[in-house]
Design a protein around this motif. Sequence first.
Motif, PDB file in Angstrom:
ATOM      1  N   ASP A   1       0.849  -1.194   0.000  1.00  0.00           N
ATOM      2  CA  ASP A   1       0.000   0.000   0.000  1.00  0.00           C
ATOM      3  C   ASP A   1       0.882   1.242   0.000  1.00  0.00           C
ATOM      4  OD1 ASP A   1      -2.143  -1.666   0.140  1.00  0.00           O
ATOM      5  OD2 ASP A   1      -2.697  -1.185   2.205  1.00  0.00           O
ATOM      6  N   VAL A   2       0.718   2.118  -1.014  1.00  0.00           N
ATOM      7  CA  VAL A   2       1.574   3.299  -1.131  1.00  0.00           C
ATOM      8  C   VAL A   2       0.748   4.511  -1.536  1.00  0.00           C
ATOM      9  CG1 VAL A   2       3.614   1.963  -1.801  1.00  0.00           C
ATOM     10  CG2 VAL A   2       2.113   2.879  -3.580  1.00  0.00           C
ATOM     11  N   THR A   3       1.315   5.694  -1.290  1.00  0.00           N
ATOM     12  CA  THR A   3       0.813   6.922  -1.910  1.00  0.00           C
ATOM     13  C   THR A   3       1.957   7.527  -2.713  1.00  0.00           C
ATOM     14  OG1 THR A   3       1.321   8.172   0.107  1.00  0.00           O
ATOM     15  CG2 THR A   3      -0.961   7.503  -0.225  1.00  0.00           C
ATOM     16  N   ILE A   4       1.700   7.822  -3.975  1.00  0.00           N
ATOM     17  CA  ILE A   4       2.674   8.482  -4.838  1.00  0.00           C
ATOM     18  C   ILE A   4       2.637   9.968  -4.514  1.00  0.00           C
ATOM     19  CG2 ILE A   4       3.422   8.899  -7.196  1.00  0.00           C
ATOM     20  CD1 ILE A   4       3.512   5.945  -6.325  1.00  0.00           C
ATOM     21  N   THR A   5       3.801  10.536  -4.154  1.00  0.00           N
ATOM     22  CA  THR A   5       3.844  11.912  -3.653  1.00  0.00           C
ATOM     23  C   THR A   5       4.549  12.890  -4.589  1.00  0.00           C
ATOM     24  OG1 THR A   5       5.875  11.435  -2.430  1.00  0.00           O
ATOM     25  CG2 THR A   5       3.782  11.124  -1.262  1.00  0.00           C
ATOM     26  N   SER A   6       5.444  12.405  -5.464  1.00  0.00           N
ATOM     27  CA  SER A   6       6.195  13.352  -6.300  1.00  0.00           C
ATOM     28  C   SER A   6       6.800  12.650  -7.501  1.00  0.00           C
ATOM     29  CB  SER A   6       7.319  14.017  -5.488  1.00  0.00           C
ATOM     30  OG  SER A   6       8.295  13.063  -5.095  1.00  0.00           O
ATOM     31  N   PHE A   7       7.140  13.463  -8.506  1.00  0.00           N
ATOM     32  CA  PHE A   7       7.881  13.014  -9.679  1.00  0.00           C
ATOM     33  C   PHE A   7       9.020  13.995  -9.932  1.00  0.00           C
ATOM     34  CE2 PHE A   7       3.627  11.279 -10.425  1.00  0.00           C
ATOM     35  CZ  PHE A   7       3.929   9.958 -10.742  1.00  0.00           C
ATOM     36  N   SER A   8      10.211  13.493 -10.120  1.00  0.00           N
ATOM     37  CA  SER A   8      11.361  14.325 -10.502  1.00  0.00           C
ATOM     38  C   SER A   8      11.823  13.852 -11.871  1.00  0.00           C
ATOM     39  CB  SER A   8      12.493  14.187  -9.481  1.00  0.00           C
ATOM     40  OG  SER A   8      12.060  14.564  -8.188  1.00  0.00           O
ATOM     41  N   PHE A   9      11.989  14.793 -12.816  1.00  0.00           N
ATOM     42  CA  PHE A   9      12.316  14.394 -14.182  1.00  0.00           C
ATOM     43  C   PHE A   9      13.123  15.491 -14.875  1.00  0.00           C
ATOM     44  CE2 PHE A   9       8.016  16.116 -13.883  1.00  0.00           C
ATOM     45  CZ  PHE A   9       8.050  17.169 -14.773  1.00  0.00           C
ATOM     46  N   PHE A  10      13.698  15.137 -16.000  1.00  0.00           N
ATOM     47  CA  PHE A  10      14.500  16.055 -16.803  1.00  0.00           C
ATOM     48  C   PHE A  10      13.656  16.616 -17.946  1.00  0.00           C
ATOM     49  CE2 PHE A  10      17.295  12.972 -14.824  1.00  0.00           C
ATOM     50  CZ  PHE A  10      18.286  13.769 -14.288  1.00  0.00           C
ATOM     51  N   THR A  11      14.048  17.796 -18.432  1.00  0.00           N
ATOM     52  CA  THR A  11      13.307  18.450 -19.500  1.00  0.00           C
ATOM     53  C   THR A  11      14.247  18.885 -20.624  1.00  0.00           C
ATOM     54  OG1 THR A  11      13.497  20.595 -18.376  1.00  0.00           O
ATOM     55  CG2 THR A  11      11.525  19.279 -17.933  1.00  0.00           C
ATOM     56  N   GLY A  12      13.632  19.217 -21.754  1.00  0.00           N
ATOM     57  CA  GLY A  12      14.422  19.618 -22.906  1.00  0.00           C
ATOM     58  C   GLY A  12      14.706  21.098 -22.957  1.00  0.00           C
ATOM     59  N   SER A  13      14.247  21.864 -21.945  1.00  0.00           N
ATOM     60  CA  SER A  13      14.483  23.302 -21.939  1.00  0.00           C
ATOM     61  C   SER A  13      14.704  23.777 -20.510  1.00  0.00           C
ATOM     62  CB  SER A  13      13.292  24.041 -22.559  1.00  0.00           C
ATOM     63  OG  SER A  13      12.196  24.065 -21.666  1.00  0.00           O
ATOM     64  N   THR A  14      15.039  25.046 -20.379  1.00  0.00           N
ATOM     65  CA  THR A  14      15.207  25.666 -19.057  1.00  0.00           C
ATOM     66  C   THR A  14      14.243  26.835 -18.894  1.00  0.00           C
ATOM     67  OG1 THR A  14      16.998  27.040 -19.950  1.00  0.00           O
ATOM     68  CG2 THR A  14      17.630  24.979 -18.859  1.00  0.00           C
ATOM     69  N   SER A  15      13.122  26.776 -19.587  1.00  0.00           N
ATOM     70  CA  SER A  15      12.135  27.850 -19.517  1.00  0.00           C
ATOM     71  C   SER A  15      11.163  27.585 -18.371  1.00  0.00           C
ATOM     72  CB  SER A  15      11.365  27.933 -20.839  1.00  0.00           C
ATOM     73  OG  SER A  15      10.661  26.718 -21.073  1.00  0.00           O
ATOM     74  N   LYS A  16      10.345  28.574 -18.054  1.00  0.00           N
ATOM     75  CA  LYS A  16       9.283  28.406 -17.075  1.00  0.00           C
ATOM     76  C   LYS A  16       8.039  27.966 -17.828  1.00  0.00           C
ATOM     77  CE  LYS A  16       7.456  30.488 -12.871  1.00  0.00           C
ATOM     78  NZ  LYS A  16       7.487  31.675 -11.988  1.00  0.00           N
ATOM     79  N   SER A  17       7.599  26.760 -17.565  1.00  0.00           N
ATOM     80  CA  SER A  17       6.526  26.169 -18.356  1.00  0.00           C
ATOM     81  C   SER A  17       5.434  25.599 -17.472  1.00  0.00           C
ATOM     82  CB  SER A  17       7.079  25.048 -19.260  1.00  0.00           C
ATOM     83  OG  SER A  17       8.070  25.539 -20.125  1.00  0.00           O
ATOM     84  N   LEU A  18       4.238  25.515 -18.040  1.00  0.00           N
ATOM     85  CA  LEU A  18       3.108  24.923 -17.347  1.00  0.00           C
ATOM     86  C   LEU A  18       3.279  23.409 -17.301  1.00  0.00           C
ATOM     87  CD1 LEU A  18       0.322  25.513 -16.075  1.00  0.00           C
ATOM     88  CD2 LEU A  18      -0.669  25.083 -18.321  1.00  0.00           C
ATOM     89  N   THR A  19       3.102  22.855 -16.119  1.00  0.00           N
ATOM     90  CA  THR A  19       3.220  21.410 -15.929  1.00  0.00           C
ATOM     91  C   THR A  19       1.925  20.883 -15.332  1.00  0.00           C
ATOM     92  OG1 THR A  19       5.617  21.558 -15.580  1.00  0.00           O
ATOM     93  CG2 THR A  19       4.509  19.575 -14.788  1.00  0.00           C
ATOM     94  N   GLU A  20       1.460  19.749 -15.854  1.00  0.00           N
ATOM     95  CA  GLU A  20       0.255  19.099 -15.350  1.00  0.00           C
ATOM     96  C   GLU A  20       0.545  17.632 -15.071  1.00  0.00           C
ATOM     97  OE1 GLU A  20      -3.069  19.594 -17.950  1.00  0.00           O
ATOM     98  OE2 GLU A  20      -2.694  21.738 -18.268  1.00  0.00           O
ATOM     99  N   VAL A  21      -0.138  17.088 -14.082  1.00  0.00           N
ATOM    100  CA  VAL A  21      -0.090  15.657 -13.813  1.00  0.00           C
ATOM    101  C   VAL A  21      -1.524  15.158 -13.718  1.00  0.00           C
ATOM    102  CG1 VAL A  21       0.704  13.808 -12.302  1.00  0.00           C
ATOM    103  CG2 VAL A  21       2.086  15.879 -12.550  1.00  0.00           C
ATOM    104  N   TRP A  22      -1.819  14.099 -14.472  1.00  0.00           N
ATOM    105  CA  TRP A  22      -3.137  13.465 -14.478  1.00  0.00           C
ATOM    106  C   TRP A  22      -2.987  12.019 -14.006  1.00  0.00           C
ATOM    107  CZ3 TRP A  22      -7.571  15.898 -16.889  1.00  0.00           C
ATOM    108  CH2 TRP A  22      -7.296  17.152 -17.470  1.00  0.00           C
ATOM    109  N   THR A  23      -4.050  11.462 -13.450  1.00  0.00           N
ATOM    110  CA  THR A  23      -4.006  10.068 -13.013  1.00  0.00           C
ATOM    111  C   THR A  23      -5.350   9.393 -13.251  1.00  0.00           C
ATOM    112  OG1 THR A  23      -3.373   8.596 -11.179  1.00  0.00           O
ATOM    113  CG2 THR A  23      -4.729  10.500 -10.627  1.00  0.00           C
ATOM    114  N   ARG A  24      -5.322   8.058 -13.285  1.00  0.00           N
ATOM    115  CA  ARG A  24      -6.537   7.247 -13.365  1.00  0.00           C
ATOM    116  C   ARG A  24      -6.245   5.877 -12.766  1.00  0.00           C
ATOM    117  NH1 ARG A  24      -9.515   5.927 -17.369  1.00  0.00           N
ATOM    118  NH2 ARG A  24      -9.468   3.702 -17.012  1.00  0.00           N
TER     119      ARG A  24
END
Length: 327
Positions: free
Chosen positions: A6-29
């Motif tokens: 039994d777990v709760t997913i709390t975060s995601f750390s990942f790399f990106t192709g740019s260094t800009s300030k961008s909108l990020t979304e996370v969806w689940t099902r």
Amino acid sequence: IKAREDVTITSFSFFTGSTSKSLTEVWTRDGSYRGNTADNSGWEKIYFEKSQQRGTAAPIEVTLKTPVYIQQGETASFYIVTRGKIVNVEPDVKEGKPVAQDDAIKLYAGIALDYDYWEDGCINGWKCKFSPRTFEGRIGYNVFTGTSPPRDNPANPTPTTLVTYDGRSKDWWSTYGIMFEIKAREDVEITSFSFYTVSTTKKTKTEVWTRDGPYKGYTSSSFGWEKIYSGDIDHRGPYELTVVKLKTSVYIQEGETASFYIVSPGIISVKAKKEGETVAQDDAIELYAGIALDYDYWEYGCINGWKCMFPQRSFEGIIGYNAGCYI
């Protein structure tokens, strides 16, 4: 992601192709994403913020305000969207095969979508789905067990409830929904709401929304809110609790406040002395009197001069939460 405990997913750390300030979304099902990639039908958005991308040299960390609970043996799907172009890897295994695992979770190879949200980028014959692809980075989670060794995100949460009223208060009202705030006196995760209803109507459309901080100034529409529950439930009337278990529990840091809006036509609330006053508390959380909204969602019921907002209303029932979480 499949849960081996039994777990709760709390975060995601990942790399990106740019260094800009961008909108990020996370969806689940719940369950598999296959057959559910064309649009957001069947998905819940649990993160929506602008964040500073760090490129391929350093990962960006996205901490979920509403951690996603996955029961042992079950699977949940995730869709991370960022205009900063999230970096993913083409694995040596087929889509749906394990690519990483430990004692608690197992990660499977998935797909990448490009050019737009979902399959909206598949226009004019363009290919927008790429398989297999795998998430590259770090997945943060909490384990709900008393026997596991410490991990990076240790948690031994204590399931607890706060009973607010007994369901027989004299000065009660039934409305379309109720909006209120909860303050955390220690780190907690809100996991469920049990409430009373005026009738025993079957399959009542019910939703739960949340936002950080106060609800004042955010009662007219869903702007600034996140929907964390949507389903048809059977109301159990004024003397038996109707229970809503959140799939995505809401984390509130010690000293912080979160607002909730429960929509379930016929939900009972109690009249308080003053909006914003403390109506129930224990060692971990404090519940404040809020408002009731009637006739429709948000302030949509305020038409033709009707009054649809009723202050000095308090949630009546039981609030379920986990205490002792360290995210």
